[in-house]
Design a protein around this motif. Structure first.
Motif, PDB file in Angstrom:
ATOM      1  N   ASN A 108       0.827  -1.215   0.000  1.00  0.00           N
ATOM      2  CA  ASN A 108       0.000   0.000   0.000  1.00  0.00           C
ATOM      3  C   ASN A 108       0.855   1.255   0.000  1.00  0.00           C
ATOM      4  N   SER A 109       1.906   1.228   0.816  1.00  0.00           N
ATOM      5  CA  SER A 109       2.747   2.421   0.920  1.00  0.00           C
ATOM      6  C   SER A 109       3.456   2.698  -0.410  1.00  0.00           C
ATOM      7  N   ILE A 110       4.062   1.660  -0.997  1.00  0.00           N
ATOM      8  CA  ILE A 110       4.826   1.871  -2.244  1.00  0.00           C
ATOM      9  C   ILE A 110       3.911   2.362  -3.372  1.00  0.00           C
ATOM     10  N   LEU A 111       2.706   1.783  -3.453  1.00  0.00           N
ATOM     11  CA  LEU A 111       1.795   2.192  -4.543  1.00  0.00           C
ATOM     12  C   LEU A 111       1.401   3.666  -4.404  1.00  0.00           C
ATOM     13  N   GLU A 112       1.294   4.120  -3.163  1.00  0.00           N
ATOM     14  CA  GLU A 112       0.955   5.530  -2.933  1.00  0.00           C
ATOM     15  C   GLU A 112       2.174   6.418  -3.213  1.00  0.00           C
ATOM     16  N   GLU A 113       3.325   5.973  -2.715  1.00  0.00           N
ATOM     17  CA  GLU A 113       4.543   6.788  -2.822  1.00  0.00           C
ATOM     18  C   GLU A 113       5.024   7.006  -4.259  1.00  0.00           C
ATOM     19  N   ILE A 114       4.916   5.952  -5.082  1.00  0.00           N
ATOM     20  CA  ILE A 114       5.458   6.081  -6.433  1.00  0.00           C
ATOM     21  C   ILE A 114       4.739   7.208  -7.193  1.00  0.00           C
ATOM     22  N   ASP A 115       3.404   7.261  -7.036  1.00  0.00           N
ATOM     23  CA  ASP A 115       2.690   8.307  -7.786  1.00  0.00           C
ATOM     24  C   ASP A 115       3.017   9.706  -7.250  1.00  0.00           C
ATOM     25  N   GLN A 116       3.223   9.786  -5.934  1.00  0.00           N
ATOM     26  CA  GLN A 116       3.594  11.095  -5.359  1.00  0.00           C
ATOM     27  C   GLN A 116       4.973  11.534  -5.873  1.00  0.00           C
ATOM     28  N   SER A 117       5.916  10.586  -5.935  1.00  0.00           N
ATOM     29  CA  SER A 117       7.267  10.943  -6.404  1.00  0.00           C
ATOM     30  C   SER A 117       7.257  11.335  -7.875  1.00  0.00           C
ATOM     31  N   LEU A 118       6.513  10.586  -8.691  1.00  0.00           N
ATOM     32  CA  LEU A 118       6.450  10.926 -10.129  1.00  0.00           C
ATOM     33  C   LEU A 118       5.919  12.347 -10.301  1.00  0.00           C
ATOM     34  N   LYS A 119       4.928  12.690  -9.477  1.00  0.00           N
ATOM     35  CA  LYS A 119       4.324  14.021  -9.573  1.00  0.00           C
ATOM     36  C   LYS A 119       5.334  15.098  -9.138  1.00  0.00           C
ATOM     37  N   ARG A 120       5.982  14.873  -8.002  1.00  0.00           N
ATOM     38  CA  ARG A 120       6.929  15.893  -7.511  1.00  0.00           C
ATOM     39  C   ARG A 120       8.120  16.035  -8.441  1.00  0.00           C
ATOM     40  N   LEU A 121       8.557  14.919  -9.029  1.00  0.00           N
ATOM     41  CA  LEU A 121       9.716  14.967  -9.940  1.00  0.00           C
ATOM     42  C   LEU A 121       9.312  15.395 -11.343  1.00  0.00           C
ATOM     43  N   ASP A 122       8.002  15.515 -11.553  1.00  0.00           N
ATOM     44  CA  ASP A 122       7.455  15.962 -12.831  1.00  0.00           C
ATOM     45  C   ASP A 122       7.996  15.111 -13.990  1.00  0.00           C
ATOM     46  N   THR A 123       7.869  13.804 -13.823  1.00  0.00           N
ATOM     47  CA  THR A 123       8.353  12.876 -14.846  1.00  0.00           C
ATOM     48  C   THR A 123       7.383  11.698 -14.917  1.00  0.00           C
ATOM     49  N   ASP A 124       7.501  10.885 -15.989  1.00  0.00           N
ATOM     50  CA  ASP A 124       6.590   9.730 -16.033  1.00  0.00           C
ATOM     51  C   ASP A 124       7.316   8.416 -15.735  1.00  0.00           C
ATOM     52  N   MET A 125       8.622   8.505 -15.499  1.00  0.00           N
ATOM     53  CA  MET A 125       9.369   7.298 -15.128  1.00  0.00           C
ATOM     54  C   MET A 125      10.590   7.634 -14.282  1.00  0.00           C
ATOM     55  N   ILE A 126      10.812   6.816 -13.266  1.00  0.00           N
ATOM     56  CA  ILE A 126      12.003   7.007 -12.423  1.00  0.00           C
ATOM     57  C   ILE A 126      13.035   5.966 -12.846  1.00  0.00           C
ATOM     58  N   ASP A 127      14.279   6.396 -13.048  1.00  0.00           N
ATOM     59  CA  ASP A 127      15.297   5.480 -13.573  1.00  0.00           C
ATOM     60  C   ASP A 127      15.746   4.437 -12.549  1.00  0.00           C
ATOM     61  N   LEU A 128      15.857   4.886 -11.295  1.00  0.00           N
ATOM     62  CA  LEU A 128      16.266   3.952 -10.232  1.00  0.00           C
ATOM     63  C   LEU A 128      15.403   4.221  -9.007  1.00  0.00           C
ATOM     64  N   TYR A 129      14.660   3.203  -8.577  1.00  0.00           N
ATOM     65  CA  TYR A 129      13.753   3.349  -7.435  1.00  0.00           C
ATOM     66  C   TYR A 129      14.263   2.436  -6.318  1.00  0.00           C
ATOM     67  N   GLN A 130      14.618   3.043  -5.187  1.00  0.00           N
ATOM     68  CA  GLN A 130      15.298   2.299  -4.128  1.00  0.00           C
ATOM     69  C   GLN A 130      14.477   2.237  -2.840  1.00  0.00           C
ATOM     70  N   VAL A 131      14.514   1.087  -2.193  1.00  0.00           N
ATOM     71  CA  VAL A 131      13.897   0.992  -0.859  1.00  0.00           C
ATOM     72  C   VAL A 131      14.868   1.701   0.091  1.00  0.00           C
ATOM     73  N   HIS A 132      14.379   2.732   0.767  1.00  0.00           N
ATOM     74  CA  HIS A 132      15.280   3.617   1.525  1.00  0.00           C
ATOM     75  C   HIS A 132      15.949   2.902   2.711  1.00  0.00           C
ATOM     76  N   TRP A 133      15.153   2.221   3.518  1.00  0.00           N
ATOM     77  CA  TRP A 133      15.677   1.471   4.664  1.00  0.00           C
ATOM     78  C   TRP A 133      14.929   0.140   4.728  1.00  0.00           C
ATOM     79  N   PRO A 134      15.566  -0.931   5.169  1.00  0.00           N
ATOM     80  CA  PRO A 134      14.835  -2.190   5.292  1.00  0.00           C
ATOM     81  C   PRO A 134      13.682  -2.041   6.290  1.00  0.00           C
ATOM     82  N   ASP A 135      12.524  -2.557   5.910  1.00  0.00           N
ATOM     83  CA  ASP A 135      11.358  -2.518   6.800  1.00  0.00           C
ATOM     84  C   ASP A 135      11.137  -3.950   7.274  1.00  0.00           C
ATOM     85  N   VAL A 136      11.566  -4.246   8.500  1.00  0.00           N
ATOM     86  CA  VAL A 136      11.532  -5.639   8.959  1.00  0.00           C
ATOM     87  C   VAL A 136      10.112  -6.113   9.277  1.00  0.00           C
TER      88      VAL A 136
END
Ligand code: NAP
Length: 314
Positions: A103-131
């Motif tokens: 749920n979090s990733i699906l929400e975050e990706i669209d927010q990032s695409l919007k803020r970066l004003d692009t339709d694709m991110i070249d490298l998408y990284q998990v920031h910290w391991p979520d145990v």
């Protein structure tokens, strides 16, 4: 500028990447204003940096917006990296929480695409391991958004060797973004060999140990930003004093090479096995220019040996 292929991806990244944490400003860093941040992004691009790393949490969206806007005219010429899995409920350091669930990733990706004003991110990284979230769920979601064309490649950050192995069971990652500098080099024990075996590119973060390896601080420095809070790195107490003593030695070696302490520290990172690129954080164009002089040379054999002695791997 020198460029290297990032792991098994088709991305050719500059060996110095632009780290966009600092320009995000409060509550982490004190930046120098958006004008200087924009100038530094443009200067980096003009000088051959093609790899820009940001994250939603940097300035709570502000860094992504700045990067998106400044790089819009050159979008097809640059490689944009951002991250997911670190959320906030209010704009405060203490409110950060890890969440790499579907749920979090699906929400975050669209927010990032919007803020970066692009339709694709070249490298998408998990920031910290979520145990709390199964790696399988995280990877399946990343593969799903990759399939949809929202991201080109998947990477992870701050993962241990064991966590990387777990991740690899479910899909391909092209990069690891760990902290890596003369003062924090423990990934060289087991993580670097694992990355080399699996063609995972290493993107070093905080190669200047968030400013300490520039040599501009002394043992009495008291930080007023995130560095006083002990999230990553060592900026207080006995550990900090010991680090400053080592940095004082590095200054002498750098002087003998006719370089700055910071240039010598970044240069060391660039020479390490498995390393693809070093993300250097900057606040203005002058710092961008100065840091690029870390590329294309190497200290004398004696000085290389002295650096190894001072900053020995534990
Ligand atoms: N994945 C993660 O969890 C994670 C964590 C941390 C960082 N990162 C990434 O790595 C990037 C770099 O990390 P970082 O910002 O912590 O540290 P860094 O690159 O080790 O240090 C950057 C800081 O050093 C100072 N500096 C840089 N060049 C300088 C120069 N030529 N002269 C004097 N001072 C100079 C600047 O601070 P002042 O001007 O304020 O002194 C700058 O903000 C980040 O922007 C981010 O992209 C990722």
């Amino acid at each position: 500028m020198e460029y290297r292929k990032l792991g098994s991806s088709d991305l050719e990244v500059s060996v110095i990447g632009y780290g966009a944490w600092g320009i995000g400003g409060a509550p982490f860093w004190n930046n120098e204003g958006d004008g200087k941040s924009r100038d530094s992004i443009k200067k980096a691009y003009d000088l051959g940096i093609n790899f820009f790393d940001t994250a939603p949490v940097y300035g709570f969206g502000h860094s992504e917006e700045l990067i998106g806007k400044a790089l819009k005219p050159f979008r097809d010429k640059v490689i944009l990296a951002t991250k997911c899995g670190l959320r906030w409920d209010k704009r405060s350091l203490s409110a950060l929480r890890k969440d790499a669930s579907r749920n979090s990733i699906l929400e975050e990706i669209d927010q990032s695409l919007k803020r970066l004003d692009t339709d694709m991110i070249d490298l998408y990284q998990v920031h910290w391991p979520d145990v709390e979230t199964d790696q399988e769920e995280t990877m399946e979601t990343l593969l799903e958004i990759q399939e949809k064309g929202k991201i080109r490649h998947i990477g992870v950050s701050n993962y241990s060797a064991e966590q990387i192995k777990d991740c690899l069971q479910y899909g391909k990652i092209v990069s690891l973004q760990p902290e890596f500098s003369l003062l924090t080099r423990d990934i060289q024990n087991d993580t670097v060999p694992l990355c080399l075996e699996n063609d995972i590119g290493i993107i070093a973060y905080s190669p200047l140990s968030s400013g300490v390896l520039t040599g501009k601080y002394d043992k009495d420095t008291k930080f007023e930003d995130w560095r006083s809070k002990g999230i990553i790195g060592t900026f207080t107490g006995e550990g900090f004093v010991k680090n400053i003593e080592k940095v004082d030695r590095l200054k002498e070696i750098a002087d003998a090479e006719g370089k700055t302490c910071g240039q010598t520290a970044i240069n060391w990172v660039l020479r390490q096995k498995g390393l693809t690129t070093a993300l250097v954080g900057v606040k203005n164009s002058k710092q961008v220019k100065e840091n690029l002089k870390a590329v294309g040379w190497q200290p004398s054999p004696d000085n290389c040996e002295s650096i190894e002695k001072v900053f020995e791997l534990a």
